[in-house]
Design a protein around this motif. Structure first.
Motif, short mmCIF file in Angstrom:
data_model
loop_
_atom_site.label_atom_id
_atom_site.label_comp_id
_atom_site.label_asym_id
_atom_site.label_seq_id
_atom_site.Cartn_x
_atom_site.Cartn_y
_atom_site.Cartn_z
N CYS A 167 11.05 8.89 -16.16
CA CYS A 167 12.01 7.78 -16.17
C CYS A 167 13.21 8.09 -17.05
CB CYS A 167 11.33 6.50 -16.64
SG CYS A 167 10.09 5.87 -15.50
N LEU A 170 20.26 13.11 -15.23
CA LEU A 170 20.44 12.63 -13.86
C LEU A 170 21.25 13.62 -13.02
CD1 LEU A 170 21.13 8.82 -14.41
CD2 LEU A 170 19.14 9.85 -13.28
N TYR A 188 19.24 -0.09 -15.55
CA TYR A 188 18.53 0.71 -16.55
C TYR A 188 19.51 1.43 -17.48
CZ TYR A 188 14.95 4.10 -18.16
OH TYR A 188 14.08 4.88 -18.89
N ARG A 189 20.51 2.08 -16.92
CA ARG A 189 21.47 2.86 -17.70
C ARG A 189 22.15 1.99 -18.76
NH1 ARG A 189 26.77 4.19 -17.96
NH2 ARG A 189 27.24 6.35 -18.51
N LEU A 214 20.77 10.71 -20.66
CA LEU A 214 20.38 10.21 -19.34
C LEU A 214 21.33 10.74 -18.26
CD1 LEU A 214 18.69 8.23 -17.51
CD2 LEU A 214 20.43 6.52 -18.05
N LEU A 217 14.08 5.65 -11.97
CA LEU A 217 14.70 4.66 -12.84
C LEU A 217 14.13 3.28 -12.51
CD1 LEU A 217 18.41 5.88 -12.90
CD2 LEU A 217 16.42 6.70 -14.19
N VAL A 253 16.09 4.96 -7.75
CA VAL A 253 16.38 3.76 -8.54
C VAL A 253 15.63 2.61 -7.89
CG1 VAL A 253 18.16 2.21 -9.42
CG2 VAL A 253 18.67 4.65 -9.13
N ALA A 309 13.81 11.93 -11.12
CA ALA A 309 14.04 10.79 -12.00
C ALA A 309 13.68 9.51 -11.27
CB ALA A 309 15.51 10.74 -12.43
#
Length: 160
Positions: free
Chosen positions: A41, A86, A70-71, A82, A65, A94, A63
């Protein structure tokens, strides 16, 4: 292909980081030959260290998410990590959850478990703070029959 998911603490102390990194490097080196996929994650702490070591080992990073926002939940330094990871990921999923909350983290854990042959838990073995955290993921892996390998080297500690 070996698919390894990670779960672990966010708040590793500074002296703990190289200890955990070295253990992760040894663990990943032992999972060859053949392609390696790391599932993460990309949270600060254990997830980030794991993702970096997967890439350093020549593995494929996936990844997962937990939410569409989230970011935005990351501070500036971890957000840069991150973004870097990514950009290096072979696949980014996502989840369609609006907020990074316990339910989103549980959903992300379920996706990691669905794809994993093994879970690496950077975990001190203590009870968790709630749903979707490290202890919860370890328990979920046990229920799902996915083996867990705990990484907690001597001298490791969590920040207060």
């Amino acid at each position: 292909m070996t698919a390894i998911a990670v779960t672990g603490h966010l708040n590793l102390t500074e002296p703990t980081v190289p200890l955990v990194r070295a253990e992760l490097r040894r663990l990943l080196a032992g999972h060859g030959p053949g392609p390696l996929t790391g599932l993460s994650c990309l949270a600060p702490g254990a997830d980030t260290l794991f993702a970096e070591e997967v890439l350093a080992a020549g593995g494929r990073l996936v990844a997962v998410l937990p939410s569409t926002r989230y970011r935005q939940s990351f501070a500036a330094g971890p957000r840069a990590d991150l973004d870097r990871l990514l950009a290096a990921a072979a696949e980014v999923l996502v989840l369609p959850r609006p907020a990074p909350d316990d339910a989103a983290y549980q959903a992300a854990n379920a996706e990691l478990l669905r794809r994993a042959d093994l879970v690496v838990a950077v975990w001190d073995g203590r009870p968790g703070n709630g749903r979707g955290g490290t202890a919860d993921m370890v328990a979920a892996a046990g229920r799902a029959g996915v083996p867990v390998q705990v990484v907690w080297p001597a001298g490791a500690a969590r920040a207060a």
